[in-house]
Design an enzyme around this catalytic site. Structure first.
Site, PDB file in Angstrom:
ATOM      1  N   SER A  11      33.357  21.747   5.905  1.00 13.80           N
ATOM      2  CA  SER A  11      34.119  21.403   6.981  1.00 13.80           C
ATOM      3  C   SER A  11      35.166  22.524   7.006  1.00 13.80           C
ATOM      4  CB  SER A  11      34.813  19.961   6.671  1.00 13.80           C
ATOM      5  OG  SER A  11      36.248  19.910   7.572  1.00 13.80           O
ATOM      6  N   HIS A  35      30.273  22.150   9.421  1.00 18.33           N
ATOM      7  CA  HIS A  35      31.003  20.697  10.070  1.00 18.33           C
ATOM      8  C   HIS A  35      32.347  21.054  10.737  1.00 18.33           C
ATOM      9  CE1 HIS A  35      31.483  16.320   9.908  1.00 18.33           C
ATOM     10  NE2 HIS A  35      32.965  16.430   9.534  1.00 18.33           N
ATOM     11  N   ASP A  37      35.525  19.378  12.699  1.00 17.70           N
ATOM     12  CA  ASP A  37      36.165  18.349  12.971  1.00 17.70           C
ATOM     13  C   ASP A  37      37.257  18.307  14.227  1.00 17.70           C
ATOM     14  OD1 ASP A  37      35.570  16.515  10.794  1.00 17.70           O
ATOM     15  OD2 ASP A  37      36.367  18.117   9.557  1.00 17.70           O
ATOM     16  N   MET A  39      39.623  16.618  16.584  1.00 15.75           N
ATOM     17  CA  MET A  39      40.632  15.494  16.646  1.00 15.75           C
ATOM     18  C   MET A  39      41.525  15.769  17.866  1.00 15.75           C
ATOM     19  SD  MET A  39      41.750  15.165  12.722  1.00 15.75           S
ATOM     20  CE  MET A  39      40.589  15.600  11.339  1.00 15.75           C
ATOM     21  N   HIS A  68      31.901  16.846  14.583  1.00 12.97           N
ATOM     22  CA  HIS A  68      32.392  15.634  14.232  1.00 12.97           C
ATOM     23  C   HIS A  68      33.710  15.010  15.379  1.00 12.97           C
ATOM     24  CE1 HIS A  68      34.550  12.569  11.233  1.00 12.97           C
ATOM     25  NE2 HIS A  68      34.084  11.865  12.121  1.00 12.97           N
ATOM     26  N   MET A  70      36.460  13.069  16.573  1.00 13.24           N
ATOM     27  CA  MET A  70      37.347  11.980  16.330  1.00 13.24           C
ATOM     28  C   MET A  70      38.374  11.848  17.383  1.00 13.24           C
ATOM     29  SD  MET A  70      38.022  12.767  12.383  1.00 13.24           S
ATOM     30  CE  MET A  70      37.012  14.389  12.387  1.00 13.24           C
ATOM     31  N   MET A 139      32.360   7.429   6.728  1.00 10.13           N
ATOM     32  CA  MET A 139      33.265   7.860   6.327  1.00 10.13           C
ATOM     33  C   MET A 139      33.541   7.371   4.934  1.00 10.13           C
ATOM     34  SD  MET A 139      34.720   9.746   8.715  1.00 10.13           S
ATOM     35  CE  MET A 139      35.861  10.360   8.007  1.00 10.13           C
ATOM     36  N   ASP A 177      31.515  11.631   4.498  1.00 13.84           N
ATOM     37  CA  ASP A 177      32.538  12.583   4.808  1.00 13.84           C
ATOM     38  C   ASP A 177      33.896  12.143   4.434  1.00 13.84           C
ATOM     39  OD1 ASP A 177      34.021  14.413   5.949  1.00 13.84           O
ATOM     40  OD2 ASP A 177      33.931  13.780   8.132  1.00 13.84           O
TER      41      ASP A 177
END
Ligand code: DX5
Ligand code: ZN
Length: 226
Positions: A11, A35, A37, A39, A68, A70, A139, A177
């Site tokens: 990540s 990965h 992330d 957000m 991913h 979020m 998660m 994760d």
């Protein structure tokens, strides 16, 4: 049952954002997926990166992107990541009222579709949706920040998903994760996970590529024991 080789996905949340391309190249030959992330400061309190960074980074590496999301309103934003060349786009079950429709959109846009289940969300209501997905991200922390402590009780969801996937002969990666490191990856693999996100354990190591290889070795051995 033939177990596919485990996927290790570093990540970049734990990387140095001022040198992202270099940090990605450091794991290029060792990692399976990268990965990413995303957000939005709404679905989670934290704010990271979005589509422009993913678009720029796409040209900097051959690694498949495991995005991913979020974020709230994934139906509006997720297909853009597929269009940007993401290999897999995962959105949160808690943020979407029609996950199957969005999975269909993502697949139509040429990406794999992933469903993420946060810490406080039970898995049972989602098991029957899994044939529409390519990855299930469970998660093992509360989504939002890197560097948190692994919560082993959340592996019960991985076990339930693994039973369901195997019983239905589904082709689906079960990804974990949060807090995945040398001292936690084996229990996650034994529970039935076959894709592993690791931020701190990779980018906090002196040699990120070596850390990826070590994690994969541990996961492989644990999977053959399971
Ligand atoms: C947190 C992110 C994770 C994070 C994991 O919500 O989804 O991908 O980067 O970081 P570590 O491996 O440090 O727990
Ligand atoms: Zn993540």
């Amino acid at each position: 049952m033939t177990v596919p080789p485990p996927i290790v996905a570093p990540s970049i949340l734990a990387a140095d954002f001022s040198r992202l391309a270099e940090e990605v190249r450091a794991v290029e030959d060792a990692a399976d997926w990268l990965h990413v992330d995303v957000m939005d400061n709404h679905f989670v309190p934290n704010l990271t990166i979005g589509l422009p960074v993913v678009q720029s980074l796409r040209a900097a590496t051959k690694l498949p992107f495991d995005v991913h999301l979020m974020i709230t309103d994934p139906r509006r934003w997720a297909p853009g990541y597929a269009d940007a060349g993401a290999y897999n786009v995962t959105f949160h079950a808690e943020a979407c009222d029609d996950p199957v429709a969005l999975a269909r959109d993502l697949r139509a846009a040429g990406a794999k579709a992933g469903l993420a289940i946060d810490r406080d969300t039970p898995i049972e209501p989602y098991l029957d949706l899994l044939p529409s997905f390519d990855t299930l991200l469970v998660m093992t922390i509360k989504a939002g920040f890197g560097g948190q402590r692994f919560l082993p009780q959340l592996l019960d969801k991985v076990r339930a998903a693994r039973r369901h996937v195997d019983a239905g002969h589904l082709e689906l990666r079960i990804e974990v994760d949060g807090g995945i490191a040398a001292d936690t990856i084996e229990q996650a693999a034994e529970a039935g996970a076959d894709a592993f996100v690791a931020g701190t354990a990779v980018y906090g190591a002196d040699d990120p590529a070596e850390a990826v290889r070590r994690l994969r070795g541990l996961a492989e051995r644990a999977a053959t024991r399971a």
